[in-house]
Design an enzyme around this catalytic site. Sequence first.
Site, PDB file in Angstrom:
ATOM      1  N   VAL A   1      -4.618  -7.459  -1.008  1.00  0.00           N
ATOM      2  CA  VAL A   1      -3.949  -8.742  -1.204  1.00  0.00           C
ATOM      3  C   VAL A   1      -4.497  -9.797  -0.246  1.00  0.00           C
ATOM      4  O   VAL A   1      -4.820 -10.909  -0.644  1.00  0.00           O
ATOM      5  CB  VAL A   1      -2.421  -8.596  -1.030  1.00  0.00           C
ATOM      6  CG1 VAL A   1      -1.730  -9.956  -1.078  1.00  0.00           C
ATOM      7  CG2 VAL A   1      -1.851  -7.681  -2.112  1.00  0.00           C
TER       8      VAL A   1
ATOM      9  N   ARG B   1      -4.786   1.619  -0.621  1.00  0.00           N
ATOM     10  CA  ARG B   1      -4.723   0.169  -0.456  1.00  0.00           C
ATOM     11  C   ARG B   1      -4.588  -0.596  -1.769  1.00  0.00           C
ATOM     12  O   ARG B   1      -5.306  -0.323  -2.731  1.00  0.00           O
ATOM     13  CB  ARG B   1      -5.972  -0.340   0.277  1.00  0.00           C
ATOM     14  CG  ARG B   1      -5.874  -1.818   0.657  1.00  0.00           C
ATOM     15  CD  ARG B   1      -7.149  -2.303   1.297  1.00  0.00           C
ATOM     16  NE  ARG B   1      -7.010  -3.683   1.766  1.00  0.00           N
ATOM     17  CZ  ARG B   1      -8.022  -4.498   2.011  1.00  0.00           C
ATOM     18  NH1 ARG B   1      -9.254  -4.064   1.851  1.00  0.00           N
ATOM     19  NH2 ARG B   1      -7.809  -5.732   2.435  1.00  0.00           N
ATOM     20  N   LEU B   2      -3.657  -1.542  -1.770  1.00  0.00           N
ATOM     21  CA  LEU B   2      -3.596  -2.589  -2.766  1.00  0.00           C
ATOM     22  C   LEU B   2      -4.054  -3.862  -2.063  1.00  0.00           C
ATOM     23  O   LEU B   2      -3.357  -4.396  -1.197  1.00  0.00           O
ATOM     24  CB  LEU B   2      -2.162  -2.755  -3.296  1.00  0.00           C
ATOM     25  CG  LEU B   2      -1.937  -3.848  -4.340  1.00  0.00           C
ATOM     26  CD1 LEU B   2      -2.670  -3.521  -5.636  1.00  0.00           C
ATOM     27  CD2 LEU B   2      -0.447  -4.046  -4.614  1.00  0.00           C
TER      28      LEU B   2
ATOM     29  N   ASP C   1      -3.621  -9.180   8.208  1.00  0.00           N
ATOM     30  CA  ASP C   1      -2.440  -8.981   9.050  1.00  0.00           C
ATOM     31  C   ASP C   1      -2.431  -7.586   9.668  1.00  0.00           C
ATOM     32  O   ASP C   1      -1.769  -7.349  10.676  1.00  0.00           O
ATOM     33  CB  ASP C   1      -1.153  -9.243   8.270  1.00  0.00           C
ATOM     34  CG  ASP C   1      -1.042  -8.443   6.984  1.00  0.00           C
ATOM     35  OD1 ASP C   1      -2.035  -7.818   6.573  1.00  0.00           O
ATOM     36  OD2 ASP C   1       0.046  -8.465   6.365  1.00  0.00           O
TER      37      ASP C   1
ATOM     38  N   CYS D   1       0.839  -1.184   0.000  1.00  0.00           N
ATOM     39  CA  CYS D   1       0.000   0.000   0.000  1.00  0.00           C
ATOM     40  C   CYS D   1       0.881   1.243   0.000  1.00  0.00           C
ATOM     41  O   CYS D   1       2.108   1.174  -0.061  1.00  0.00           O
ATOM     42  CB  CYS D   1      -0.898   0.013   1.242  1.00  0.00           C
ATOM     43  SG  CYS D   1      -1.877  -1.498   1.441  1.00  0.00           S
TER      44      CYS D   1
ATOM     45  N   ASN E   1       1.840  -0.464   5.424  1.00  0.00           N
ATOM     46  CA  ASN E   1       2.247  -0.883   4.086  1.00  0.00           C
ATOM     47  C   ASN E   1       3.144  -2.103   4.235  1.00  0.00           C
ATOM     48  O   ASN E   1       4.217  -2.004   4.836  1.00  0.00           O
ATOM     49  CB  ASN E   1       3.015   0.255   3.389  1.00  0.00           C
ATOM     50  CG  ASN E   1       3.758  -0.211   2.147  1.00  0.00           C
ATOM     51  OD1 ASN E   1       3.310  -1.092   1.432  1.00  0.00           O
ATOM     52  ND2 ASN E   1       4.919   0.388   1.903  1.00  0.00           N
ATOM     53  N   GLY E   2       2.698  -3.259   3.722  1.00  0.00           N
ATOM     54  CA  GLY E   2       3.568  -4.421   3.803  1.00  0.00           C
ATOM     55  C   GLY E   2       2.815  -5.722   3.960  1.00  0.00           C
ATOM     56  O   GLY E   2       1.600  -5.804   3.757  1.00  0.00           O
ATOM     57  N   GLU E   3       3.581  -6.746   4.324  1.00  0.00           N
ATOM     58  CA  GLU E   3       3.029  -8.068   4.576  1.00  0.00           C
ATOM     59  C   GLU E   3       3.757  -8.683   5.769  1.00  0.00           C
ATOM     60  O   GLU E   3       4.988  -8.587   5.872  1.00  0.00           O
ATOM     61  CB  GLU E   3       3.233  -9.000   3.366  1.00  0.00           C
ATOM     62  CG  GLU E   3       2.557  -8.554   2.087  1.00  0.00           C
ATOM     63  CD  GLU E   3       1.050  -8.706   2.110  1.00  0.00           C
ATOM     64  OE1 GLU E   3       0.536  -9.385   3.016  1.00  0.00           O
ATOM     65  OE2 GLU E   3       0.396  -8.145   1.212  1.00  0.00           O
TER      66      GLU E   3
ATOM     67  N   SER F   1      10.282 -12.571  -6.227  1.00  0.00           N
ATOM     68  CA  SER F   1      11.502 -12.262  -6.975  1.00  0.00           C
ATOM     69  C   SER F   1      12.724 -12.648  -6.159  1.00  0.00           C
ATOM     70  O   SER F   1      12.670 -12.729  -4.930  1.00  0.00           O
ATOM     71  CB  SER F   1      11.528 -10.760  -7.313  1.00  0.00           C
ATOM     72  OG  SER F   1      12.698 -10.410  -8.014  1.00  0.00           O
TER      73      SER F   1
END
Length: 624
Positions: A53, A50-51, A102, A2, A77-79, A389
Amino acid sequence: MCGIAGWLDHTADLKEKMDELQKMSESLKRRGPDEHGEYIRRHAALLHRRLSVIDPENGQQPMSTLYEGEKYTIVYNGELYNTAELREELKAAGFGFGTRSDTEVLLKAYCYYKEACAEKLNGIFAFAVYEENAGRLFLCRDRVGVKPLFYHTYPDGIVFGSEIKAIFHSGMIAPRVDEEGLYELFFLGPARTPGNGIFKGISELLPGEYAVYENGKLQRRRYYRLTAHPHEDNEAQTIERVRYLLTDAIERQLVSDVPMCFFLSGGLDSSIICQTASNYYNRQSDLLPTSTRPLGERYAIHTYSVEYADNRKYFTKTLFQPNADFEYIDKMVQSTESHHHEIILDNKDVLEALYPSVKARDLPGYVDIDSSLLLFCREIKKDFTVALSGECADELFGGYPWYHDHDILFEDCFPWSREQDIRRYILKDGVLPKGESYVRERYLDTIRAVESMPRDSKIDKRMREMFALNYYWFMQCLLERKDRCSMYSGLEVRVPFCDARLVDYAYNMPWQLKAYGGREKGIIRKAFEDILPREIVYRKKSPYPKTHNPIYQQLCAEKVNRILSDPTRRINELIDADHVREIMEHPEKITSPWYGQLMKAPQILAYLIEVDYWLEEYHVRIEV
């Protein structure tokens, strides 16, 4: 992933700053195109883009909760990759949960543990929590620095954001660059000193750092840094431990409620990730919808590679790029039985994408290495929202040539930018006279902070120093590139090699084990040799591909010539036009990379194009 931003001011009424707040939020829309939210009070504002996921229906932000009489609000922002474990720990402490996100776990972890929550997190993140009654702001960045968090403080408050552009839209600071910023650009760039935002008055939290803003003061603290301790495992245990840590990191990062794909270069690192993911999905067949594959057939992951038009025609072997990727990609596609997509980039498009690459970073960057990734991610985003990646294996496990060439290894300088002569050459006489000493001090600052063990051999001590240099400098440049160029298209890219457990283990591993068999990343090769084709296991390291087509040099030269011919361009106050033209006319004379492994004459010209564009597009005031 995000975009986040926020603003605290203990004198102004931020409800009267709605135009500025809207612009701050809008500037991060590319990072979070799915939803937006805001929390606005008289003296505090938190903004989120927000993205979606994980738990798209219930993970909206800003997210608030009440705990022991205080209202806590988070933008994140993150995971998190240890969400399940943390949730169970918090449930045992009496917390309930209304979502699968999360975000809720992280918010309640802060409520319970306060600053100490940072040490419990496994993931990539930047977040802010505001305590409404106390008027206290907590900012935190992940251990490795995968996710960004910039800020600006002033006498009455603080403004922060995932990207620098959001801070400028507050109107509390204007784009300015002083002598130090110019040293960063011309003598260190595209790298930058950790925490230095190049623009005057802009800073960034360090990897593994948090900050508390309270009563008009900002206090920063490192909760994580590279720490030396003995490596007690024998050879067999080390091989097994490396395999476990990396496999666990990959598998933890396969959690997503939206489509996921994988970068595949045909190199060791991306191949391990793709093969591990493919094997995992096929072991977990009971978790997959029956419609995803016919009975008895393998589950096929989607893989992506990037190439440039006519690169096979013009490719030339070098020390840093000994072979091309395409043959090895084919072998991994066969091994994983993946649905493979090759994205071929036009050189003109790569050149034109230099401009949005600057907008993505808010700074001049890694030129066509950036712009090609930006175009690559734009194509992937058409079908996927999340990708994995293979970044950062080379920094952690000795993949680069400078780890293995002892003439370079023991040179007392940054190994990816050993010579300052070409940087000095492009500048006018008398401009930035202390550039070489500025670089020298940044190098020594890093070396002085390196922890080692009394029993370390000469080579192991130097390898710790090399690890720290790569970790805090070269790797950060690549992570910044990956975050900005992917998030510019709203694509989340995860990097399993950046698991802090793996970082710790690699930092303390003796060189003779790390370079197992006398090879770059030898221990990684050994740990995964049984799941990969032999040709992949023993392939010579090759970096992210660049264009070899001479048309790119010509296109860059044409643009630089136009810049040099325009007396209104402010970059001409700094650079020596005759010397730059000499580079254009005789690119073959640039034999050592300007930066990294691949930046030579075309990339030097591209960097000047980016600096020129940055100065004009951002209306940067030069204060020297």
